[in-house]
Enzyme design. Structure first.
Site, PDB file in Angstrom:
ATOM      1  N   THR A 262       1.292   2.216  -5.640  1.00 38.29           N
ATOM      2  CA  THR A 262       0.907   0.803  -5.571  1.00 38.29           C
ATOM      3  C   THR A 262       0.620   0.265  -6.966  1.00 38.29           C
ATOM      4  OG1 THR A 262      -0.004   1.084  -3.346  1.00 38.29           O
ATOM      5  CG2 THR A 262      -0.779  -0.816  -4.617  1.00 38.29           C
TER       6      THR A 262
ATOM      7  N   HIS B 202       0.827  -1.211   0.000  1.00 40.63           N
ATOM      8  CA  HIS B 202       0.000   0.000   0.000  1.00 40.63           C
ATOM      9  C   HIS B 202       0.857   1.255   0.000  1.00 40.63           C
ATOM     10  CE1 HIS B 202       0.406   1.612   4.133  1.00 40.63           C
ATOM     11  NE2 HIS B 202       0.480   0.365   4.540  1.00 40.63           N
ATOM     12  N   CYS B 203       0.265   2.320  -0.512  1.00 38.21           N
ATOM     13  CA  CYS B 203       0.832   3.659  -0.392  1.00 38.21           C
ATOM     14  C   CYS B 203      -0.182   4.465   0.407  1.00 38.21           C
ATOM     15  CB  CYS B 203       1.137   4.256  -1.763  1.00 38.21           C
ATOM     16  SG  CYS B 203      -0.210   4.143  -2.972  1.00 38.21           S
ATOM     17  N   LYS B 204      -0.506   5.668  -0.015  1.00 39.29           N
ATOM     18  CA  LYS B 204      -1.501   6.452   0.710  1.00 39.29           C
ATOM     19  C   LYS B 204      -2.906   6.148   0.210  1.00 39.29           C
ATOM     20  CE  LYS B 204      -2.689  11.180   2.101  1.00 39.29           C
ATOM     21  NZ  LYS B 204      -2.317  12.617   1.984  1.00 39.29           N
TER      22      LYS B 204
END
Length: 200
Positions: free
Chosen positions: A118, A110-112
């Site tokens: 991602t 995951h990223c934000k």
């Protein structure tokens, strides 16, 4: 979207993180999990989280990882569009090495928001899995939506996975299950212990 688990006392609603999806057996993707998602994440029995942002991991999330003995592997990639910051190929390559090693599975990427960084990592993984480029782009756009970035798709298109294949001297290809859809990369080691929490 939520999953309802019935118990004798009451029903428990498990809420997955935003943009959650299964990428492959043992590999998942999402946006940054919130505390309301922790119950759902417990059902995945995660060993690792691949975090693609440069910012420090939220303390509440770190406490959850410690309680579940999940290792955190951070690969900081800037998400800014102005000024434009190129996606670091070496960082994506390092994250891919984590993904193809089943000792880290089950793993959540995951990223934000679970869209661009991602999406780039998953897109490069799909190239490694020999997906055709049109299918790779369709998946990327499904998660990025109207915020799809041409620079991301260009990065995926030009990403060279040959050097990644050359690094697999310690990992063997094995196939199991129901044809090519169940293809996995299996490490020779078996019955591996769940790793302790670390960061990179």
């Amino acid at each position: 979207m939520g999953l309802i688990v019935e118990s004798e006392d009451n029903d428990v609603v498990l809420v997955p993180p935003t943009n959650f999806s299964m990428v492959d057996e043992g590999i998942y993707r999402s946006a940054l999990p919130q505390p309301s998602n922790f119950g759902f994440l417990q059902t995945l029995n995660l060993r690792s989280i691949v975090y693609l942002c440069p910012e420090p991991y939220p303390e509440e999330n770190l406490e959850f990882l410690r309680s579940q003995n999940i290792q955190l592997l951070q690969f900081g990639i800037e998400g800014k569009t102005e000024p434009f910051v190129p996606i670091p190929r070496d960082t994506i390559m390092a994250a891919l090495r984590v993904l193809i090693d089943v000792r880290n599975h089950p793993v959540l990427i995951h990223c934000k928001s679970g869209k661009h960084r991602t999406g780039c990592l998953v897109g490069c993984l799909r190239k490694f899995q020999n997906w055709c480029l049109s299918s790779v782009f369709e998946e990327y756009q499904r998660f990025a939506g109207v915020k799809s970035r041409a620079t991301d798709m260009r990065f995926i298109e030009t990403f060279d996975i040959l050097c990644l294949r050359q690094c697999l001297y310690s990992i063997i290809y094995q196939y199991h299950g129901y044809g090519s859809r169940k293809r996995r990369l299996l490490n020779r080691e078996e019955n591996l212990k769940k790793p302790q929490i670390t960061s990179m």
